[in-house]
Design an enzyme around this catalytic site. Sequence first.
Site, PDB file in Angstrom:
ATOM      1  N   ALA A 143      47.964  48.764  37.127  1.00 42.76           N
ATOM      2  CA  ALA A 143      47.203  47.520  37.219  1.00 42.76           C
ATOM      3  C   ALA A 143      46.799  47.271  38.663  1.00 42.76           C
ATOM      4  CB  ALA A 143      48.043  46.362  36.695  1.00 42.76           C
ATOM      5  N   ASN A 144      46.222  46.139  38.944  1.00 43.12           N
ATOM      6  CA  ASN A 144      45.926  45.747  40.322  1.00 43.12           C
ATOM      7  C   ASN A 144      46.231  44.260  40.474  1.00 43.12           C
ATOM      8  OD1 ASN A 144      43.422  44.148  39.761  1.00 43.12           O
ATOM      9  ND2 ASN A 144      42.794  46.136  38.928  1.00 43.12           N
ATOM     10  N   ALA A 145      46.044  43.753  41.691  1.00 38.15           N
ATOM     11  CA  ALA A 145      46.549  42.409  42.014  1.00 38.15           C
ATOM     12  C   ALA A 145      45.586  41.280  41.677  1.00 38.15           C
ATOM     13  CB  ALA A 145      46.902  42.366  43.505  1.00 38.15           C
ATOM     14  N   SER A 146      44.489  41.563  40.985  1.00 39.17           N
ATOM     15  CA  SER A 146      43.534  40.485  40.668  1.00 39.17           C
ATOM     16  C   SER A 146      44.211  39.368  39.871  1.00 39.17           C
ATOM     17  CB  SER A 146      42.377  41.073  39.861  1.00 39.17           C
ATOM     18  OG  SER A 146      41.618  40.039  39.296  1.00 39.17           O
TER      19      SER A 146
ATOM     20  N   ALA B 162      38.312  43.010  38.055  1.00 41.05           N
ATOM     21  CA  ALA B 162      38.779  44.165  38.828  1.00 41.05           C
ATOM     22  C   ALA B 162      39.170  45.247  37.828  1.00 41.05           C
ATOM     23  CB  ALA B 162      39.963  43.766  39.695  1.00 41.05           C
TER      24      ALA B 162
END
Length: 210
Positions: A21-24, A88
Amino acid sequence: MRILVTAGPTHEPLDDVRFLANASSGRLGFAVAAAAMALGHRTVLVCGPTPLPPPFGPETVRVETAASMREACLAAFPAVDAVIMTAAVADWRPAQRHQGKLKKDAGPPDLPLVRTADILSELSSRREHQILVGFALEAADGEVNARQKLTGKGLDLVVLDSPAAIGAERSDFVLLGPGGWRNHYRSISKEILAHRLVSFVANARLLTGR
Ligand code: CTP
């Protein structure tokens, strides 16, 4: 107008309990969807997993992966006049989703990754009349890279932001359009940026006649 807004990250599963995942946070996309509603546009919000509550009002489709976000966007696209793609989207996903839970005694897993579809480029290739707005999150050479996304993905507008914007209430943003057009907002709240952006999109539609 009818506006499709995407928000948040995507989760790309590795097994039944783990994902890439990412931090969005989804905060900016939610602000854009709320602004679009407040300015009187019919709004569809496609959002990835985030603990933040989505705004009240838009038709909301919750998705998990880049593939499911792509499907939801392709389904909504023919009926909208504009797309504001703040999500994102993960660029890579594990090549294989393991059933159950990978056990650590089996040692470090092989983690081959494969590309996800570029949703915005795909929408651009299918466009009939829609205005397309992308985001460019850049850690370096921001304006050069963002302009490449503007032309490479065939967009009407790109919003350049930086990693500092993730989860923040306010940040610096640069709006970039064709012909060297640019508008720099310093330390602007995501809510105010969202209103400006939706207004630009409505004006762009008048200017381009799309
Ligand atoms: N985007 C998309 N589908 C993807 C990746 C990105 O639709 N698989 C969209 C994003 O929602 C954003 C724009 O494309 O509006 C640019 O995303 P960004 O992550 O900044 O750029 P990438 O094209 O992924 O390139 P890079 O990560 O190399 O900067």
